[in-house]
Design a protein around this motif. Structure first.
Motif, PDB file in Angstrom:
ATOM      1  N   THR A  84       0.854  -1.175   0.000  1.00  0.00           N
ATOM      2  CA  THR A  84       0.000   0.000   0.000  1.00  0.00           C
ATOM      3  C   THR A  84       0.896   1.233   0.000  1.00  0.00           C
ATOM      4  O   THR A  84       2.098   1.125  -0.257  1.00  0.00           O
ATOM      5  CB  THR A  84      -0.964  -0.013   1.211  1.00  0.00           C
ATOM      6  OG1 THR A  84      -1.880   1.076   1.091  1.00  0.00           O
ATOM      7  CG2 THR A  84      -0.224   0.081   2.526  1.00  0.00           C
ATOM      8  N   THR A  85       0.329   2.384   0.264  1.00  0.00           N
ATOM      9  CA  THR A  85       1.135   3.601   0.372  1.00  0.00           C
ATOM     10  C   THR A  85       0.768   4.332   1.647  1.00  0.00           C
ATOM     11  O   THR A  85      -0.396   4.319   2.074  1.00  0.00           O
ATOM     12  CB  THR A  85       0.921   4.548  -0.827  1.00  0.00           C
ATOM     13  OG1 THR A  85      -0.466   4.900  -0.914  1.00  0.00           O
ATOM     14  CG2 THR A  85       1.373   3.898  -2.132  1.00  0.00           C
ATOM     15  N   ASN A  87       0.869   8.062   2.674  1.00  0.00           N
ATOM     16  CA  ASN A  87       1.081   9.412   2.158  1.00  0.00           C
ATOM     17  C   ASN A  87       1.945   9.395   0.890  1.00  0.00           C
ATOM     18  O   ASN A  87       2.916  10.132   0.767  1.00  0.00           O
ATOM     19  CB  ASN A  87       1.708  10.309   3.236  1.00  0.00           C
ATOM     20  CG  ASN A  87       1.478  11.783   2.969  1.00  0.00           C
ATOM     21  OD1 ASN A  87       0.725  12.149   2.069  1.00  0.00           O
ATOM     22  ND2 ASN A  87       2.148  12.632   3.734  1.00  0.00           N
ATOM     23  N   ASN A  88       1.587   8.491  -0.025  1.00  0.00           N
ATOM     24  CA  ASN A  88       2.223   8.327  -1.343  1.00  0.00           C
ATOM     25  C   ASN A  88       3.581   7.628  -1.315  1.00  0.00           C
ATOM     26  O   ASN A  88       4.224   7.500  -2.352  1.00  0.00           O
ATOM     27  CB  ASN A  88       2.372   9.684  -2.059  1.00  0.00           C
ATOM     28  CG  ASN A  88       1.034  10.320  -2.365  1.00  0.00           C
ATOM     29  OD1 ASN A  88       0.099   9.642  -2.793  1.00  0.00           O
ATOM     30  ND2 ASN A  88       0.918  11.625  -2.131  1.00  0.00           N
ATOM     31  N   ASP A 159      11.342  10.888   2.438  1.00  0.00           N
ATOM     32  CA  ASP A 159      10.386   9.822   2.139  1.00  0.00           C
ATOM     33  C   ASP A 159      10.162   8.921   3.350  1.00  0.00           C
ATOM     34  O   ASP A 159       9.019   8.578   3.695  1.00  0.00           O
ATOM     35  CB  ASP A 159      10.883   8.981   0.965  1.00  0.00           C
ATOM     36  CG  ASP A 159      10.670   9.660  -0.384  1.00  0.00           C
ATOM     37  OD1 ASP A 159      10.108  10.775  -0.413  1.00  0.00           O
ATOM     38  OD2 ASP A 159      11.076   9.072  -1.408  1.00  0.00           O
ATOM     39  N   THR A 162       8.294  10.799   6.072  1.00  0.00           N
ATOM     40  CA  THR A 162       6.884  10.957   5.704  1.00  0.00           C
ATOM     41  C   THR A 162       6.095   9.690   6.004  1.00  0.00           C
ATOM     42  O   THR A 162       5.004   9.738   6.599  1.00  0.00           O
ATOM     43  CB  THR A 162       6.764  11.304   4.204  1.00  0.00           C
ATOM     44  OG1 THR A 162       7.361  12.576   3.973  1.00  0.00           O
ATOM     45  CG2 THR A 162       5.312  11.348   3.766  1.00  0.00           C
ATOM     46  N   TRP A 166       3.232   9.029   9.071  1.00  0.00           N
ATOM     47  CA  TRP A 166       1.913   8.506   8.739  1.00  0.00           C
ATOM     48  C   TRP A 166       1.576   7.297   9.606  1.00  0.00           C
ATOM     49  O   TRP A 166       0.461   7.195  10.150  1.00  0.00           O
ATOM     50  CB  TRP A 166       1.883   8.131   7.254  1.00  0.00           C
ATOM     51  CG  TRP A 166       0.538   7.717   6.749  1.00  0.00           C
ATOM     52  CD1 TRP A 166       0.012   6.457   6.727  1.00  0.00           C
ATOM     53  CD2 TRP A 166      -0.458   8.569   6.161  1.00  0.00           C
ATOM     54  NE1 TRP A 166      -1.242   6.457   6.168  1.00  0.00           N
ATOM     55  CE2 TRP A 166      -1.558   7.748   5.813  1.00  0.00           C
ATOM     56  CE3 TRP A 166      -0.527   9.940   5.900  1.00  0.00           C
ATOM     57  CZ2 TRP A 166      -2.705   8.250   5.220  1.00  0.00           C
ATOM     58  CZ3 TRP A 166      -1.673  10.440   5.294  1.00  0.00           C
ATOM     59  CH2 TRP A 166      -2.750   9.608   4.963  1.00  0.00           C
TER      60      TRP A 166
END
Length: 399
Positions: A84-85, A87-88, A159, A162, A166
């Motif tokens: 999944t991701t 926050n991108n 990255d 981030t 999350w």
């Protein structure tokens, strides 16, 4: 018949010559290590040759070869695995299938690869995350991050940070049934660098209420200031990770300009005006005596400020967590550090252990004699399995 026999005999001798490398007596299963090294050297040599011909960048070629090894997110009887991701940022999540008796532990894992290679789909990374989730009954989040040479520092750090922020959001932890008081951060090699860096950053982030309970750093790269420590000297040509490759990876983290790599190889890339930072990475005062082994500390040869003006990340604590001031280290959680005897990065871990202990942080240091960089990526080798088992056991007791 004689010609064929001679041909195959010659071929066998050449293959044996290519594979064989002298190894210290305390290295277990030496022929396995030689074979592993030969397997890893071959794509590296091909990538270097392609770069020399101007066909492709070294890192891009290596990523091409490594991409064939990636495995899909495959669940088994014990663990559910999904991509999944956060926050991108792509992540792979491992959730035990058995019914939890209470809120689970959570572990945020960061893969290695010198900021240039690898992914959470690499077989060794996937297996270790799966094993950790099952053994600890924990939710494991294994993150990806954008890689050099297409992306340079601080993109990799950002990255990872981030995705971590999350995951640490109360609603996200709740959705995965994770206890916010039992979340750990772990990383291997360059992932250990990123784990140390983001853990330091979390201390200063008022938006994060759930601070990590522990951090685990597996033979981490923690500083780019000094590439002439005893471990760099002793293991400069040792299998799996040589000094030249490590310096190339450090350089690629910041730029594709090969002049930085050249300066780092000669240890002449830090300017005089930054000399005060060397106290944080001075191995003559930070290494235990047994690791100095008669090595003489050479005072830095300072460069002009041109490189650090072009690439300020060289002086950034987010790239070199060993540059953190003692006051910043004092608030860090209990820490587990793995170092290996035959690893150019050994002294980075040793110096961080010393600095953390001096700052009052509870540290467990597991130094593996006879081991080499990347040991835990090779679980079919006895020493790799033992080291991974010790790592899991520490997490079991402390997370």
């Amino acid at each position: 018949m004689v010609k064929k026999s001679f041909f195959f005999l010659t071929l066998a001798i050449l293959i044996a010559y290519y594979i064989y490398i002298p190894l210290p007596d305390n290295v277990e299963e030496p022929w396995k290590i030689m074979l592993l090294d030969a397997v890893m050297r071959t794509p590296s040599h091909l990538a270097q040759f392609a770069e020399m011909l101007g066909l492709n960048h070294f890192v891009d070629s290596m990523m091409f070869f490594l991409s064939f090894q990636d495995v899909p997110p495959t669940s088994d009887e014990n663990v559910s695995v999904t991509d999944t991701t956060f926050n991108n940022i792509p992540v792979r999540i491992y959730v035990p299938k058995r019914k939890p008796e209470s809120l689970r532990r959570g572990l945020f894992y960061i893969h290695g690869g010198g900021w240039c290679f690898g992914s959470n789909a690499f077989p060794a990374c996937d297996f270790l995350s799966r094993w950790t989730a099952n053994r600890l009954d924990a939710v494991v989040v294994s993150t990806n991050y954008r890689l050099a040479p297409k992306y340079h520092f601080p993109v990799q750090f950002e990255d990872v940070y981030t995705a971590l922020k999350w995951f640490l959001h109360p609603e996200v932890l709740k959705s995965y049934g994770v206890d916010p008081g039992r979340v750990g951060i772990s990383g291997e090699s360059a992932g250990g660098n990123l784990a140390a860096a983001v853990t330091q950053q979390l201390l200063e982030d008022p938006d994060i209420k759930s601070k990590p309970k522990i951090q685990s750093l597996i033979y981490p790269a923690l500083q780019n200031f000094d590439t002439d420590s005893p471990s760099y000297r002793e293991n400069s040509h040792f299998p799996i990770l040589s000094k030249s490759v490590m310096v190339r990876l450090w350089s690629e983290y910041f730029t594709t300009d090969r002049s930085l790599e050249k300066a780092m190889l000669s240890n002449q890339h830090i300017p005089l005006e930054s000399s005060h930072l060397f106290k944080f990475v001075n191995w003559s005062s930070l290494l235990p005596e047994k690791f100095k082994k008669g090595h003489v500390y050479k005072k830095p040869t300072y460069s002009s400020s041109e490189l650090t003006k072009k690439y300020p990340g060289l002086l950034d604590v987010r790239a070199s967590p060993l540059l953190a001031d003692d006051s910043k280290l004092r608030g860090l959680p209990p820490t587990y550090v793995i170092t290996c005897q035959y690893d150019v990065l050994r002294d980075d871990g040793l110096m961080y252990v010393t600095r953390l202990k001096n700052s009052g942080v509870r540290v467990t240091h597991n130094h593996i004699e006879g081991a080499f960089h990347g040991t835990m990526s090779f679980l079919h080798v006895k020493i790799g399995y033992r080291t991974a088992n010790q790592y899991i056991s520490w997490l079991q007791e402390n997370l």
